[in-house]
Design an enzyme around this catalytic site. Structure first.
Site, PDB file in Angstrom:
ATOM      1  N   ASN A  22       0.858  -1.186   0.000  1.00  0.00           N
ATOM      2  CA  ASN A  22       0.000   0.000   0.000  1.00  0.00           C
ATOM      3  C   ASN A  22       0.896   1.238   0.000  1.00  0.00           C
ATOM      4  O   ASN A  22       1.530   1.532   1.004  1.00  0.00           O
ATOM      5  CB  ASN A  22      -0.907  -0.018   1.234  1.00  0.00           C
ATOM      6  CG  ASN A  22      -1.771   1.239   1.323  1.00  0.00           C
ATOM      7  OD1 ASN A  22      -1.710   2.106   0.451  1.00  0.00           O
ATOM      8  ND2 ASN A  22      -2.568   1.342   2.379  1.00  0.00           N
ATOM      9  N   PRO A  23       0.943   1.969  -1.124  1.00  0.00           N
ATOM     10  CA  PRO A  23       1.870   3.105  -1.213  1.00  0.00           C
ATOM     11  C   PRO A  23       1.453   4.267  -0.308  1.00  0.00           C
ATOM     12  O   PRO A  23       2.259   5.133   0.010  1.00  0.00           O
ATOM     13  CB  PRO A  23       1.789   3.511  -2.686  1.00  0.00           C
ATOM     14  CG  PRO A  23       0.436   3.057  -3.138  1.00  0.00           C
ATOM     15  CD  PRO A  23       0.110   1.827  -2.328  1.00  0.00           C
ATOM     16  N   ARG A  56      -6.795   1.162  -3.932  1.00  0.00           N
ATOM     17  CA  ARG A  56      -8.003   1.584  -3.206  1.00  0.00           C
ATOM     18  C   ARG A  56      -8.236   0.613  -2.063  1.00  0.00           C
ATOM     19  O   ARG A  56      -7.660  -0.475  -2.048  1.00  0.00           O
ATOM     20  CB  ARG A  56      -9.215   1.572  -4.151  1.00  0.00           C
ATOM     21  CG  ARG A  56      -9.383   0.247  -4.871  1.00  0.00           C
ATOM     22  CD  ARG A  56     -10.458   0.260  -5.948  1.00  0.00           C
ATOM     23  NE  ARG A  56     -10.252  -0.813  -6.917  1.00  0.00           N
ATOM     24  CZ  ARG A  56     -10.498  -2.089  -6.717  1.00  0.00           C
ATOM     25  NH1 ARG A  56     -10.986  -2.490  -5.564  1.00  0.00           N
ATOM     26  NH2 ARG A  56     -10.285  -2.992  -7.655  1.00  0.00           N
ATOM     27  N   SER A  79       2.976  -2.977   4.531  1.00  0.00           N
ATOM     28  CA  SER A  79       2.001  -1.937   4.848  1.00  0.00           C
ATOM     29  C   SER A  79       1.858  -1.906   6.353  1.00  0.00           C
ATOM     30  O   SER A  79       2.667  -2.495   7.073  1.00  0.00           O
ATOM     31  CB  SER A  79       0.664  -2.277   4.184  1.00  0.00           C
ATOM     32  OG  SER A  79      -0.291  -1.268   4.454  1.00  0.00           O
ATOM     33  N   ASP A  81      -0.947  -2.760   9.630  1.00  0.00           N
ATOM     34  CA  ASP A  81      -1.710  -3.976   9.933  1.00  0.00           C
ATOM     35  C   ASP A  81      -3.006  -4.074   9.125  1.00  0.00           C
ATOM     36  O   ASP A  81      -3.514  -5.162   8.899  1.00  0.00           O
ATOM     37  CB  ASP A  81      -2.013  -4.024  11.436  1.00  0.00           C
ATOM     38  CG  ASP A  81      -0.729  -4.171  12.255  1.00  0.00           C
ATOM     39  OD1 ASP A  81       0.035  -5.113  11.979  1.00  0.00           O
ATOM     40  OD2 ASP A  81      -0.484  -3.343  13.151  1.00  0.00           O
ATOM     41  N   GLU A  86      -7.042  -7.199   5.474  1.00  0.00           N
ATOM     42  CA  GLU A  86      -7.720  -7.425   4.190  1.00  0.00           C
ATOM     43  C   GLU A  86      -7.321  -8.771   3.587  1.00  0.00           C
ATOM     44  O   GLU A  86      -8.154  -9.522   3.083  1.00  0.00           O
ATOM     45  CB  GLU A  86      -7.340  -6.332   3.181  1.00  0.00           C
ATOM     46  CG  GLU A  86      -8.079  -5.036   3.330  1.00  0.00           C
ATOM     47  CD  GLU A  86      -7.865  -4.143   2.103  1.00  0.00           C
ATOM     48  OE1 GLU A  86      -7.745  -4.663   0.973  1.00  0.00           O
ATOM     49  OE2 GLU A  86      -7.832  -2.914   2.290  1.00  0.00           O
ATOM     50  N   SER A 112       1.985   3.105   9.902  1.00  0.00           N
ATOM     51  CA  SER A 112       2.300   3.778  11.169  1.00  0.00           C
ATOM     52  C   SER A 112       2.000   2.838  12.334  1.00  0.00           C
ATOM     53  O   SER A 112       2.630   2.905  13.370  1.00  0.00           O
ATOM     54  CB  SER A 112       1.534   5.095  11.300  1.00  0.00           C
ATOM     55  OG  SER A 112       0.228   4.989  10.813  1.00  0.00           O
ATOM     56  N   ASP A 178      -6.652   5.262  18.091  1.00  0.00           N
ATOM     57  CA  ASP A 178      -6.318   4.695  16.788  1.00  0.00           C
ATOM     58  C   ASP A 178      -7.016   5.456  15.661  1.00  0.00           C
ATOM     59  O   ASP A 178      -6.396   5.848  14.668  1.00  0.00           O
ATOM     60  CB  ASP A 178      -6.771   3.226  16.767  1.00  0.00           C
ATOM     61  CG  ASP A 178      -5.861   2.359  15.911  1.00  0.00           C
ATOM     62  OD1 ASP A 178      -4.981   2.908  15.237  1.00  0.00           O
ATOM     63  OD2 ASP A 178      -6.046   1.132  15.923  1.00  0.00           O
TER      64      ASP A 178
END
Length: 369
Positions: A22-23, A56, A79, A81, A86, A112, A178
């Site tokens: 995930n960029p 997306r 990425s 978590d 997913e 993060s 969060d």
């Protein structure tokens, strides 16, 4: 370093990995870090990669749910978590989920919130590290090619949703931090520090009923055997193996439907006002939060924490500062309770606050796992 009885599989050499990346995750550096840090190490270890960049939400979910995965030896998630959540749920929706979930998964911290990466780093016996060093350690673990089992927790909600979760379920303070801190993603893991201070300023209390099945209930005092999901009758007949249609999801053998009262051998928490409830199954809640030092990758245990109302802001802050070293339970705070459980149920009195599963937001409603 491995607990007794751990068995490991080994990735083949040469090996082909599908990297789901995930960029946008974390401060948006995942692709750069992959090319600079990860790819050279993998090339040396004879691990070829196919990189799939998500465009997306749910993109990775659909990819692993629908794709023929036989061409890859491992699925690598670079990425936070959320992307692994997913992937796990995409795998569990496949008609061949029983085979699909045996595909080795690897997490490389690119978000993060990198709780699973921090947990695996901890189980491997490495020093506590963050950022590039954590990424290097996790990549090295992939290069070594050893894999073992990991627990998943089945969560069901009153509205009929079902999720498979690898990290934790939360309600109250931690979930608020969060989700409220999402707007500070560019800060990396510092977003959680800022979010904690903001949520402390307006410390909220949540009303609901919490019940659980203690870890040691069924077999005297020994924890459940690693691989035997014992058919436990909690006032209902568990599905015999092989009854659901082929490909139907695994039955929840420890749970009765949410509309019914919990079985008599469960414990109902007498208090109904909480600052937070968090059920975690791995050691770390974030890179700098060692919440369940006793957890293992597949200990068959849900580590349930709850914080009762009436606690001062100063004490909450002290507990979170201690959690960075995993010493929060040593403070013996009467408001913070910890119990290892096999199953739990949470029934909010009203739909207040956000629930999270593996860091992803859920609507507030009764849930059990």
């Amino acid at each position: 370093l491995s607990p007794p009885g751990d068995s490991y599989g080994v990735l083949p050499r040469p090996c082909h990995a599908l990297v789901l990346l995930n960029p946008q995750s974390g401060s948006g550096r995942a692709l750069d870090d992959f090319q600079a840090v990860v790819q050279p190490m993998l090339a040396e270890a004879e691990i070829a990669t196919t990189v799939f960049v998500t465009e997306r939400p749910h993109h990775a979910h659909e990819k692993v749910r629908d794709e023929d995965l036989s061409q890859w030896d491992t699925l690598v998630v670079m990425s936070g978590d959320g992307l692994l959540f997913e992937v796990v749920n995409g795998l569990m929706e496949r008609p061949d989920w029983k085979e699909a979930v045996k595909k080795p998964l690897c997490i490389l911290p690119g978000g993060s919130g990198n709780a699973l990466a921090a947990s695996i780093n901890y189980y491997a016996g490495y020093d506590h590290v963050a950022k590039k060093k954590l990424l290097t350690n996790c990549t090295f673990t992939l290069c070594k090619g050893l894999y073992t089992q990991m627990d998943l927790v089945s969560l069901s909600t009153a509205s009929g949703k079902r999720f498979f979760s690898f990290l934790g379920f939360g309600w109250g303070f931690i979930s608020d931090v969060d989700i409220d801190s999402e707007k500070y993603r560019w800060l990396g893991s510092a977003r959680f520090t800022l979010g904690t201070l903001q949520c402390l300023a307006k410390l909220r209390v949540y009303q609901g009923r919490l019940s659980y099945l203690p870890m040691a209930t069924e077999q005297g005092s020994s924890p459940a055997p690693r691989d035997a999901p014992a058919p436990v009758t909690n006032g209902h007949i568990p599905q015999p193996a092989g009854t659901g249609a082929p490909g139907s999801p695994p039955p929840d053998s420890l749970l009765v439907p949410l509309g019914q009262p919990v079985p008599a051998h469960w414990t109902v928490v007498p208090e109904e006002e909480f600052v937070l409830v968090y059920a975690i199954y791995q050691s770390h809640l974030g890179t700098n939060l060692l919440m369940a030092p006793a957890a293992g990758l597949h200990d068959g245990c849900i580590h349930l924490f709850y914080m009762k109302a009436g606690i001062s802001r100063v004490t909450v802050l002290k507990l979170f500062l201690a959690m960075s070293r995993g010493t929060h339970l040593d403070l013996n705070c009467p408001h913070l309770c910890y119990v290892p459980v096999r199953a739990f149920r949470l029934e909010p009195r009203v739909a207040a606050g956000i629930m999270t599963v593996d860091g992803e937001a859920l609507a507030c409603e009764p849930v059990q796992g």
